[in-house]
Design a protein around this motif. Structure first.
Motif, PDB file in Angstrom:
ATOM      1  N   UNK A 298       0.802  -1.240   0.000  1.00 24.68           N
ATOM      2  CA  UNK A 298       0.000   0.000   0.000  1.00 24.68           C
ATOM      3  C   UNK A 298       0.826   1.277   0.000  1.00 24.68           C
ATOM      4  N   UNK A 299       1.990   1.265   0.649  1.00 22.65           N
ATOM      5  CA  UNK A 299       2.783   2.492   0.746  1.00 22.65           C
ATOM      6  C   UNK A 299       3.228   2.967  -0.633  1.00 22.65           C
ATOM      7  N   UNK A 300       3.668   2.041  -1.482  1.00 17.52           N
ATOM      8  CA  UNK A 300       4.114   2.409  -2.823  1.00 17.52           C
ATOM      9  C   UNK A 300       2.986   2.395  -3.841  1.00 17.52           C
ATOM     10  N   UNK A 301       1.846   1.813  -3.462  1.00 18.38           N
ATOM     11  CA  UNK A 301       0.720   1.725  -4.383  1.00 18.38           C
ATOM     12  C   UNK A 301       0.874   0.611  -5.394  1.00 18.38           C
ATOM     13  N   UNK A 302       1.555  -0.473  -5.005  1.00 18.92           N
ATOM     14  CA  UNK A 302       1.863  -1.546  -5.933  1.00 18.92           C
ATOM     15  C   UNK A 302       1.103  -2.812  -5.573  1.00 18.92           C
ATOM     16  N   UNK A 303       0.565  -3.471  -6.589  1.00 19.60           N
ATOM     17  CA  UNK A 303      -0.066  -4.779  -6.429  1.00 19.60           C
ATOM     18  C   UNK A 303       0.449  -5.657  -7.560  1.00 19.60           C
ATOM     19  N   UNK A 304       0.905  -6.869  -7.244  1.00 15.27           N
ATOM     20  CA  UNK A 304       1.591  -7.659  -8.268  1.00 15.27           C
ATOM     21  C   UNK A 304       1.496  -9.145  -7.959  1.00 15.27           C
ATOM     22  N   UNK A 305       1.938  -9.933  -8.921  1.00  9.49           N
ATOM     23  CA  UNK A 305       2.049 -11.377  -8.706  1.00  9.49           C
ATOM     24  C   UNK A 305       2.950 -11.969  -9.775  1.00  9.49           C
ATOM     25  N   UNK A 306       3.439 -13.159  -9.497  1.00  7.94           N
ATOM     26  CA  UNK A 306       4.263 -13.889 -10.440  1.00  7.94           C
ATOM     27  C   UNK A 306       3.711 -15.280 -10.646  1.00  7.94           C
ATOM     28  N   UNK A 307       4.208 -15.954 -11.672  1.00  5.28           N
ATOM     29  CA  UNK A 307       3.780 -17.307 -11.957  1.00  5.28           C
ATOM     30  C   UNK A 307       4.966 -18.231 -12.142  1.00  5.28           C
ATOM     31  N   UNK A 308       4.766 -19.515 -11.850  1.00  6.82           N
ATOM     32  CA  UNK A 308       5.821 -20.502 -12.025  1.00  6.82           C
ATOM     33  C   UNK A 308       6.304 -20.475 -13.456  1.00  6.82           C
ATOM     34  N   UNK A 309       7.601 -20.384 -13.642  1.00  5.87           N
ATOM     35  CA  UNK A 309       8.168 -20.295 -14.978  1.00  5.87           C
ATOM     36  C   UNK A 309       8.532 -18.882 -15.372  1.00  5.87           C
ATOM     37  N   UNK A 310       8.088 -17.872 -14.598  1.00  4.14           N
ATOM     38  CA  UNK A 310       8.573 -16.523 -14.835  1.00  4.14           C
ATOM     39  C   UNK A 310       7.627 -15.553 -15.491  1.00  4.14           C
ATOM     40  N   UNK A 311       6.332 -15.622 -15.195  1.00  2.67           N
ATOM     41  CA  UNK A 311       5.398 -14.608 -15.700  1.00  2.67           C
ATOM     42  C   UNK A 311       5.029 -13.684 -14.545  1.00  2.67           C
ATOM     43  N   UNK A 312       5.586 -12.488 -14.544  1.00  2.00           N
ATOM     44  CA  UNK A 312       5.320 -11.554 -13.457  1.00  2.00           C
ATOM     45  C   UNK A 312       4.679 -10.279 -13.993  1.00  2.00           C
ATOM     46  N   UNK A 313       3.693  -9.779 -13.245  1.00  4.55           N
ATOM     47  CA  UNK A 313       3.011  -8.560 -13.639  1.00  4.55           C
ATOM     48  C   UNK A 313       2.780  -7.659 -12.452  1.00  4.55           C
ATOM     49  N   UNK A 314       2.666  -6.358 -12.705  1.00  2.00           N
ATOM     50  CA  UNK A 314       2.588  -5.376 -11.626  1.00  2.00           C
ATOM     51  C   UNK A 314       1.730  -4.192 -12.061  1.00  2.00           C
ATOM     52  N   UNK A 315       0.927  -3.687 -11.144  1.00  2.00           N
ATOM     53  CA  UNK A 315       0.148  -2.467 -11.367  1.00  2.00           C
ATOM     54  C   UNK A 315       0.428  -1.500 -10.232  1.00  2.00           C
TER      55      UNK A 315
END
Length: 517
Positions: A465-482
């Motif tokens: 919350x402090x930086x305003x970031x929400x994200x996740x990754x997936x097995x094998x290397x698929x990562x995304x961030x908002x």
């Protein structure tokens, strides 16, 4: 082609009045509302028929260079209308209904999906006025008691400026297209990808700035042996990034008041652990284990929930963080119970289709599988070896496979950047349509794990919350961030299981080049 935004709003009204020999019939003004929207998502011509400022059924014809591009009843189009960020409304021609193969070929696209048009374009709307209702047109009825004549009011508008959108990677298409030219981000990653010693096989980056400009960078190969290049529409197994899409879908049902986040799961699934709440299964604090066994796609979520009800909890609900695919599956079983339909259908209707994510699926088609990246692992000697996805049943288009909400989706970078853009914009699509309420988004952006627990997790995604970031990754290397404070989004997709020095170097280079996002 470099991405750039162009948005033009044109309003034209041509009203015609007609009168009878004995009686006159008043004519409503018929207008065409045309928006030519050139952005990273392609140049779209969106049209809406209005009478006195209100949407009415009418016949729509859109022409490109004198060639008929589409002709539809606007009642179909206005069903998907919504507000545009800069004001006004839109209704997309072509929506989601299948196109005849011949017409689809004219757009170099499969016979499905949205029709994306580039200017110059001309739009024409006609509304029939029946005599005594003898020629009804599912809209405003016109009556001229003594004048046996059926008139027609037509409004026309032309937009002839040269609006050329960048390559549209967010919609399905037919035929090969080269990857976009590299930006500074791609140039930073390139030394660490491709065929060679200690190199990553390939990677795709996508970043979206606060104005909605999207930049794709592709380095290396989707398949080393075939030398098939990475592209924005390369298909990946996104694994645990499925959880965020599932959570977004769930929140749309919360918005309707059908479920409360603090409902006991047992309220909707009788016989479940009495103390476990919906909030806890969505945030890995229920005490449920990760999963039962592999593969993860051999049972429906309804059966998984029944098995979870008989499983001993590893901790008191709400006290600890324990990563659990099973918890997300239970949440989807709850959603199925209250909606009365399979969760993947709800996901398709409420999230994937509104976002234009037509390459995001639990069961890829043959055409999509042709774009699937080859997965690799690092062996004991540090060499690359091809690796199957052992968590899923092959073939991936098998009818007997079940959708698994914790990690079963396949998708493309072009699709997933649209998802993360929606999250960054607080639940609003790139076209301005709200999918998730502000209240639910505020709850999603809040840490749901208990105080004193280091893991900062919300619904299906990690959150800071402090930086305003929400994200996740997936097995094998698929990562995304908002980032909801910056209104930006970014992702990095690779296809490697295991550690490789080039993986860390490429990721570091990407992180450094995308700090602004």
């Amino acid at each position: 082609m470099r991405d750039f935004p162009v948005r033009a709003h044109l309003f034209a009204v041509v009203a015609s009045a007609w009168a009878g020999a004995f009686f006159a019939a008043a004519s409503e003004g018929l207008s065409v509302d045309v928006v030519v929207d050139g952005s990273a998502d392609g140049a779209n011509v969106v049209v809406k028929a209005l009478a006195d400022g209100k949407p009415v059924p009418a016949r729509l014809s859109v022409r490109l260079g004198g060639t008929l591009a589409t002709e539809k009843d606007s009642a179909l189009c206005t069903a998907e209308s919504g507000a545009l960020p800069g004001g006004g409304t839109f209704a997309r021609i072509g929506r989601t209904d299948p196109l005849p193969p011949a017409r689809a070929a004219a757009f170099r696209r499969p016979a499905r999906g949205w029709v994306t048009l580039s200017a110059p374009a001309k739009a024409e709307v006609s509304q029939y006025k029946p005599w005594c209702g003898c020629r009804p047109f599912a809209g405003v009825q016109w009556i001229a008691l003594a004048w046996p004549f059926v008139g027609e009011t037509t409004a026309r508008v032309a937009y002839d400026a040269d609006v050329r959108a960048p390559e549209d990677w967010s919609r399905p298409f037919g035929g090969e297209r080269p990857p976009p030219a590299p930006s500074a981000i791609g140039e930073a990653m390139a030394p660490f990808a491709g065929d060679g010693a200690n190199r990553m096989p390939g990677a795709v980056s996508a970043v979206a700035d606060a104005e909605g400009r999207v930049t794709f960078d592709c380095v290396g190969y989707a398949d080393l042996a075939a030398k098939r290049p990475m592209r924005p529409d390369s298909l990946f197994w996104i694994a645990s990034n499925t959880k965020g899409v599932a959570a977004a879908t769930f929140l749309t049902v919360v918005d309707e008041g059908k479920i409360d986040l603090d409902d006991p799961v047992a309220k909707h699934l009788p016989g479940f652990h009495a103390k476990v709440t919906v909030r806890q299964v969505l945030s890995h604090t229920s005490g449920l284990p990760f999963f039962f066994d592999m593969p993860i796609d051999d049972r429906p979520v309804s059966l998984l929930a029944q098995l979870a009800a008989r499983t001993k909890l590893g901790s008191e609900p709400g006290t600890k963080y324990e990563y659990s695919n099973l918890g997300i599956d239970v949440a989807m079983a709850v959603m199925e119970a209250v909606t009365g339909e399979p969760f993947e259908k709800t996901m398709r209707k409420r999230i994937l289709e509104p976002l234009g994510m037509y390459d995001t699926t639990f069961r890829p088609t043959a055409e999509q599988l042709a774009r699937l990246v080859t997965f690799y692992r690092v062996d004991e000697k540090g060499a690359l070896r091809e690796k199957a996805v052992d968590q899923l049943t092959e073939p991936y288009d098998l009818d007997g496979r079940y959708p698994e909400a914790g990690g079963g989706l396949f998708s493309t970078p072009a699709d997933m950047i649209r998802f993360f853009r929606m999250v960054a914009q607080g639940g609003v699509t790139p076209e301005g349509r709200r999918l998730i309420s502000e209240a639910s988004m505020a709850e999603w952006f809040r840490k749901q794990t208990p105080e004193g627990v280091a893991d900062s997790y919300s619904f299906g995604m990690c959150v800071w919350p402090k930086s305003g970031t929400i994200s996740h990754g997936g097995s094998g290397g698929t990562q995304g961030c908002a980032n909801w404070k910056k209104k930006t989004a970014k992702l990095l997709f690779i296809q490697l299981h295991g550690d490789l020095p080039a993986r860390a170097k490429l990721t570091d280079a990407w992180n450094g080049a995308t700090k602004a996002y």
